[in-house]
Design a protein around this motif. Structure first.
Motif, short mmCIF file in Angstrom:
data_model
loop_
_atom_site.label_atom_id
_atom_site.label_comp_id
_atom_site.label_asym_id
_atom_site.label_seq_id
_atom_site.Cartn_x
_atom_site.Cartn_y
_atom_site.Cartn_z
N ARG A 21 0.81 -1.22 0.00
CA ARG A 21 0.00 0.00 0.00
C ARG A 21 0.85 1.27 0.00
O ARG A 21 0.45 2.29 -0.55
CB ARG A 21 -0.93 0.01 1.21
CG ARG A 21 -1.99 -1.08 1.17
CD ARG A 21 -2.95 -1.00 2.34
NE ARG A 21 -2.31 -1.10 3.65
CZ ARG A 21 -1.93 -2.22 4.24
NH1 ARG A 21 -2.13 -3.38 3.63
NH2 ARG A 21 -1.38 -2.22 5.43
N GLN A 22 2.01 1.22 0.68
CA GLN A 22 2.91 2.37 0.74
C GLN A 22 4.31 1.87 1.02
O GLN A 22 4.50 0.84 1.66
CB GLN A 22 2.46 3.36 1.82
CG GLN A 22 2.75 2.91 3.24
CD GLN A 22 2.32 3.92 4.29
OE1 GLN A 22 1.37 3.65 4.99
NE2 GLN A 22 2.99 5.04 4.38
N PRO A 23 5.32 2.59 0.54
CA PRO A 23 6.69 2.18 0.83
C PRO A 23 6.97 2.23 2.34
O PRO A 23 6.40 3.05 3.06
CB PRO A 23 7.55 3.22 0.11
CG PRO A 23 6.64 3.87 -0.88
CD PRO A 23 5.26 3.78 -0.30
N VAL A 24 7.85 1.34 2.80
CA VAL A 24 8.20 1.24 4.21
C VAL A 24 9.72 1.36 4.33
O VAL A 24 10.46 0.71 3.61
CB VAL A 24 7.72 -0.10 4.81
CG1 VAL A 24 8.19 -0.24 6.24
CG2 VAL A 24 6.21 -0.22 4.73
N LEU A 25 10.16 2.20 5.28
CA LEU A 25 11.57 2.36 5.56
C LEU A 25 11.91 1.60 6.84
O LEU A 25 11.20 1.69 7.83
CB LEU A 25 11.90 3.85 5.78
CG LEU A 25 13.33 4.15 6.24
CD1 LEU A 25 14.30 3.98 5.08
CD2 LEU A 25 13.42 5.55 6.82
N ILE A 26 13.00 0.85 6.80
CA ILE A 26 13.57 0.25 8.00
C ILE A 26 14.91 0.93 8.24
O ILE A 26 15.79 0.91 7.38
CB ILE A 26 13.77 -1.27 7.86
CG1 ILE A 26 12.44 -1.98 7.62
CG2 ILE A 26 14.46 -1.84 9.10
CD1 ILE A 26 12.57 -3.46 7.31
N PHE A 27 15.05 1.54 9.43
CA PHE A 27 16.31 2.17 9.81
C PHE A 27 16.94 1.31 10.91
O PHE A 27 16.39 1.19 11.99
CB PHE A 27 16.08 3.59 10.35
CG PHE A 27 17.36 4.37 10.55
CD1 PHE A 27 17.75 5.33 9.64
CD2 PHE A 27 18.19 4.12 11.64
CE1 PHE A 27 18.93 6.04 9.82
CE2 PHE A 27 19.36 4.81 11.82
CZ PHE A 27 19.75 5.78 10.91
#
Length: 109
Positions: A21-27
């Protein structure tokens, strides 16, 4: 910036589903590393919610096994600090150390 904490490897399935549904960032952040602190600070200072990316924060010292699971799930070798951009269940962008930037993330989205 409103971080979502990544504290369980079972959340990776949720992240994959959300990334459709939307991009996800993992930091991936090491709380004892000055380079990691600098990269985190730069990301937070430049963050813009209008980019439409959901951000997750992984404390590597508290949750190191999750990083190994991320490496296996997405095929990206572990580094610290590191960001991964997940879209449609796959990692489409990653950066580590001084290469971590909001501008690079914007281009990848």
């Amino acid at each position: 910036m409103n971080w979502n904490k990544l504290t369980s490897d079972t959340q990776l399935e949720t992240i994959k589903a959300e990334s459709v549904r939307q991009p996800v960032l993992i930091f991936k952040h090491s709380t004892t590393c000055s380079i990691s602190a600098m990269a985190l600070s730069r990301m937070e200072r430049n963050w813009n919610d209008q980019l439409g990316v959901k951000p997750y924060y992984l404390d590597l010292l508290a949750n190191r096994p999750i990083s190994a699971k991320i490496e296996n799930e997405f095929g990206i070798e572990h580094e610290s600090p590191q960001v991964l951009l997940i879209k449609n269940g796959a990692c489409i962008y990653d950066a580590s150390h001084m290469a971590i930037s909001f501008a690079g993330l914007q281009q990848a989205v």
